[in-house]
Design a protein around this motif. Structure first.
Motif, PDB file in Angstrom:
ATOM      1  N   CYS A  97       2.076  10.503  -5.625  1.00 46.39           N
ATOM      2  CA  CYS A  97       1.576   9.899  -6.863  1.00 46.39           C
ATOM      3  C   CYS A  97       0.211  10.474  -7.197  1.00 46.39           C
ATOM      4  O   CYS A  97      -0.208  10.441  -8.355  1.00 46.39           O
ATOM      5  N   ASP A 121       1.005  14.472  -0.103  1.00 46.21           N
ATOM      6  CA  ASP A 121      -0.203  15.315  -0.120  1.00 46.21           C
ATOM      7  C   ASP A 121      -0.985  15.174   1.183  1.00 46.21           C
ATOM      8  O   ASP A 121      -1.801  16.022   1.523  1.00 46.21           O
ATOM      9  N   ASN A 156       0.785  -1.244   0.000  1.00 45.90           N
ATOM     10  CA  ASN A 156       0.000   0.000   0.000  1.00 45.90           C
ATOM     11  C   ASN A 156       0.815   1.292   0.000  1.00 45.90           C
ATOM     12  O   ASN A 156       0.246   2.365   0.171  1.00 45.90           O
ATOM     13  N   GLY A 182      -1.553  -5.666  -0.368  1.00 49.06           N
ATOM     14  CA  GLY A 182      -1.263  -6.970  -0.982  1.00 49.06           C
ATOM     15  C   GLY A 182      -1.929  -7.136  -2.332  1.00 49.06           C
ATOM     16  O   GLY A 182      -2.230  -8.251  -2.754  1.00 49.06           O
ATOM     17  N   THR A 183      -2.149  -6.026  -3.028  1.00 49.18           N
ATOM     18  CA  THR A 183      -2.797  -6.095  -4.347  1.00 49.18           C
ATOM     19  C   THR A 183      -1.876  -6.741  -5.385  1.00 49.18           C
ATOM     20  O   THR A 183      -2.272  -7.663  -6.099  1.00 49.18           O
ATOM     21  N   THR A 184      -0.640  -6.257  -5.477  1.00 48.72           N
ATOM     22  CA  THR A 184       0.288  -6.782  -6.497  1.00 48.72           C
ATOM     23  C   THR A 184       0.925  -8.076  -5.986  1.00 48.72           C
ATOM     24  O   THR A 184       1.458  -8.105  -4.877  1.00 48.72           O
ATOM     25  N   GLY A 214       2.184   2.583  -2.415  1.00 50.96           N
ATOM     26  CA  GLY A 214       1.909   3.301  -3.658  1.00 50.96           C
ATOM     27  C   GLY A 214       2.813   2.876  -4.806  1.00 50.96           C
ATOM     28  O   GLY A 214       2.979   3.606  -5.797  1.00 50.96           O
ATOM     29  N   LYS A 215       3.380   1.675  -4.711  1.00 53.50           N
ATOM     30  CA  LYS A 215       4.321   1.208  -5.738  1.00 53.50           C
ATOM     31  C   LYS A 215       3.680   1.131  -7.124  1.00 53.50           C
ATOM     32  O   LYS A 215       4.235   1.599  -8.115  1.00 53.50           O
ATOM     33  N   SER A 216       2.489   0.526  -7.160  1.00 56.67           N
ATOM     34  CA  SER A 216       1.820   0.395  -8.458  1.00 56.67           C
ATOM     35  C   SER A 216       1.404   1.763  -8.990  1.00 56.67           C
ATOM     36  O   SER A 216       1.431   2.005 -10.202  1.00 56.67           O
ATOM     37  N   SER A 217       1.052   2.673  -8.065  1.00 53.18           N
ATOM     38  CA  SER A 217       0.687   4.031  -8.498  1.00 53.18           C
ATOM     39  C   SER A 217       1.887   4.715  -9.136  1.00 53.18           C
ATOM     40  O   SER A 217       1.778   5.379 -10.173  1.00 53.18           O
TER      41      SER A 217
HETATM   42  N1  GTP Z   1      -3.326  10.249  -0.947  1.00 58.02           N
HETATM   43  C1  GTP Z   1      -2.560   9.491  -1.676  1.00 58.02           C
HETATM   44  N2  GTP Z   1      -2.877   8.217  -1.923  1.00 58.02           N
HETATM   45  C2  GTP Z   1      -2.051   7.464  -2.683  1.00 58.02           C
HETATM   46  C3  GTP Z   1      -0.843   7.977  -3.226  1.00 58.02           C
HETATM   47  N3  GTP Z   1      -0.245   6.997  -3.919  1.00 58.02           N
HETATM   48  C4  GTP Z   1      -1.028   5.903  -3.822  1.00 58.02           C
HETATM   49  N4  GTP Z   1      -2.120   6.174  -3.064  1.00 58.02           N
HETATM   50  C5  GTP Z   1      -3.185   5.257  -2.702  1.00 58.02           C
HETATM   51  O1  GTP Z   1      -2.642   4.221  -1.898  1.00 58.02           O
HETATM   52  C6  GTP Z   1      -3.329   2.989  -2.123  1.00 58.02           C
HETATM   53  C7  GTP Z   1      -2.328   1.907  -2.481  1.00 58.02           C
HETATM   54  O2  GTP Z   1      -1.749   2.215  -3.734  1.00 58.02           O
HETATM   55  P1  GTP Z   1      -1.030   1.122  -4.649  1.00 58.02           P
HETATM   56  O3  GTP Z   1      -0.369   1.839  -5.745  1.00 58.02           O
HETATM   57  O4  GTP Z   1      -1.971   0.038  -4.980  1.00 58.02           O
HETATM   58  O5  GTP Z   1       0.036   0.604  -3.586  1.00 58.02           O
HETATM   59  P2  GTP Z   1       1.034  -0.641  -3.725  1.00 58.02           P
HETATM   60  O6  GTP Z   1       2.277  -0.261  -2.999  1.00 58.02           O
HETATM   61  O7  GTP Z   1       1.177  -1.046  -5.131  1.00 58.02           O
HETATM   62  O8  GTP Z   1       0.259  -1.751  -2.906  1.00 58.02           O
HETATM   63  P3  GTP Z   1       0.447  -3.354  -2.992  1.00 58.02           P
HETATM   64  O9  GTP Z   1       0.439  -3.791  -4.397  1.00 58.02           O
HETATM   65  O10 GTP Z   1      -0.729  -3.855  -2.230  1.00 58.02           O
HETATM   66  O11 GTP Z   1       1.731  -3.667  -2.275  1.00 58.02           O
HETATM   67  C8  GTP Z   1      -4.341   3.256  -3.224  1.00 58.02           C
HETATM   68  O12 GTP Z   1      -5.586   3.487  -2.642  1.00 58.02           O
HETATM   69  C9  GTP Z   1      -3.797   4.532  -3.895  1.00 58.02           C
HETATM   70  O13 GTP Z   1      -4.806   5.304  -4.490  1.00 58.02           O
HETATM   71  C10 GTP Z   1      -0.519   9.348  -2.970  1.00 58.02           C
HETATM   72  O14 GTP Z   1       0.472   9.912  -3.386  1.00 58.02           O
HETATM   73  N5  GTP Z   1      -1.415  10.045  -2.193  1.00 58.02           N
END
Ligand code: GTP
Ligand code: MG
Length: 447
Positions: free
Chosen positions: A352, A338, A228, A251-253, A230-233
């Motif tokens: 992101c 943010d 969570n 744990g999405t990815t 924000g890696k995928s973002s």
């Molecule tokens: N406010 C805010 N939310 C963010 C930001 N970047 C990502 N998110 C949110 O964080 C959550 C997780 O984002 P992902 O990109 O799925 O995170 P991840 O690290 O890939 O997560 P996993 O694949 O589960 O390990 C989502 O709800 C995004 O919208 C950011 O810069 N600001």
């Protein structure tokens, strides 16, 4: 013995305006004259001219084509070369090649044209390798270095050092003739300085293998961190496309994702990975294992921290990664800025969501790739070069040791000549069939 006349498609298979079929060998024109009909009998073609005509086989019109002729030795391979430009697509070139094969041509093997250019002395081995690198490099900088290598920059430098070492070995051997008189033709410190210069050059080039790989294949970046963060973002933001699933569920990815992009002109292979955490979910565990293998191939690890969870939230993970991958660059990136108001004094602050900080991060990536590869100028070092350069450097080291320990001139000369031999293998001045086959088997057919 006469060389077989070989034929292959020189352009990619598939839909295109044109395809180019290339022929090399004594029989090239002769075979063409049986199926090519234009204003003149093509058997009488002049070198370096282009002719227009039709390919006709068994009274059937196959295609209207252009035919270029390069008479030996003024051609790429040093043999007679004919190039037929026909219409593109999947069918036309195959028909023409089949007709040519039925008239006595042989299908070329991978790299056979360039191999013949090497055997006929048109280019040396490092130049042949540069041809492959020109074709395969994914970066402009890689193509630029390959172009200089093709012009002979690497070969010439190696030749200069090789000649200097040969002369030095020669003088040392000459001294043997005056052994009784105890004559020193060149002072020992001068010899050591000369050998050292070559040794350092060899070591410097050998160490450029990694940077050369980056220019050939691109720079590898792994985005890692807790779930969570924000890696995928971030991955999607780099790609400018919703490629990976983003969700608030940790744990999405699971599987990693890989894409190739350009950042400020640099070719980058970027990986999105599963969030690292303790979990009982077996699929997620497999995903986390894969993160290790992705990090192993990475040039840069982006450790993405969710700043909203605390700026130091990934501190322990960061320490672990640094100790596990000490030779890999690591950027700590603070995401979701943010959501927080406090000043950020560690890593690269980004969001992101708003895109803040992304340009600065991209700029730093560009700088790090540029710094890693900027030393390259003469050659794209491959595994073969690197191993031979290291062996040459080792022999020169032994030569210096031998001088310092006042060993017989014979022994000193043997070590220097061993280095000369390794340098000769790089350019192909002395080569074995096995090496040549390995080098050219990496080429594509038609090159
Ligand atoms: N406010 C805010 N939310 C963010 C930001 N970047 C990502 N998110 C949110 O964080 C959550 C997780 O984002 P992902 O990109 O799925 O995170 P991840 O690290 O890939 O997560 P996993 O694949 O589960 O390990 C989502 O709800 C995004 O919208 C950011 O810069 N600001
Ligand atoms: Mg993800």
């Amino acid at each position: 013995m006469k060389n077989k006349t070989i034929v292959a498609l020189a352009t990619p298979h598939g839909i295109a305006g044109l395809s180019v079929i290339r022929f090399s060998g004594d029989e090239a024109l002769n075979i063409c004259s049986k199926v090519f009909f234009g204003k003149i009998n093509i058997a009488n073609a002049e070198s370096h001219r282009i002719y227009y005509g039709k390919i006709i086989d068994n009274n059937e019109l196959i295609d209207s084509v252009t035919l270029s002729y390069f008479k030996a030795p003024n051609s790429y391979t040093g043999e007679d070369i004919v190039e037929i430009g026909c219409h593109g697509g999947h069918v036309v070139y195959k028909r023409i090649i089949n007709i040519l094969l039925s008239h006595g041509a042989f299908a070329a093997e991978a790299g056979e044209f360039t191999k013949r250019a090497f055997i006929n002395g048109k280019i040396d081995l490092t130049q042949a390798e540069a041809v492959a690198d020109m074709i395969h490099s994914v970066s402009v900088a890689g193509v630029n270095v390959a172009a200089r290598q093709l012009e002979g920059s690497f070969t010439n430098k190696i030749k200069i050092f090789r000649k200097m070492l040969l002369e030095t070995a020669g003088l040392i051997e000459l001294e043997l003739d005056f052994a009784q008189e105890d004559i020193e033709l060149i002072p020992r410190d001068k010899i050591i300085a000369k050998i050292n210069e070559t040794k350092e050059y060899c070591q410097k080039l050998a160490s450029e293998y990694h940077a050369s790989q980056i220019l050939r294949n691109g720079y590898y970046i792994a985005i890692v961190g807790f779930p969570n963060s924000g890696k995928s973002s971030l991955f999607n933001l780099f790609l400018n496309q919703e490629r990976a699933i983003v969700s608030e569920i940790a744990g999405t990815t699971r599987d990693y994702l890989k894409e190739s992009i350009y950042i400020n002109g640099y070719a980058i292979n970027i990986f999105d990975t599963a969030g690292i955490r303790d979990t009982d979910d077996t699929i997620e565990m497999q995903g986390i294992k894969l993160v290790q293998s992705v990090m192993q191939q990475a040039d840069l690890i982006i450790l993405l921290n969710d700043a909203n969870e605390g700026l130091n939230n990934s501190e322990k993970l960061q320490a672990e990664l640094i100790s596990k991958f000490p030779n890999t660059e690591l950027f700590l990136v603070q995401n979701k800025t943010d959501l927080i108001n406090q000043p950020i004094d560690s890593g690269y602050p980004i969001s992101c969501k708003t895109g803040n900080g992304i340009e600065v991060l991209k700029q730093s990536i560009t700088e790090i790739v540029s710094n890693t590869t900027s030393t390259l100028s003469e050659a794209l070092i491959n595994e073969r070069h690197s191993a031979l350069l290291q062996l040459a450097a080792n022999s020169l080291d032994s030569a210096i040791d031998a001088i310092n320990q006042d060993f017989d001139n014979e022994i000193i000369a043997i070590e220097i000549k061993s280095a000369v031999d390794k340098l000769g293998q790089i350019t192909g001045e002395n080569y074995s069939e096995e090496v040549i086959n390995t080098v050219f088997s990496a080429f594509c057919i038609g090159k």
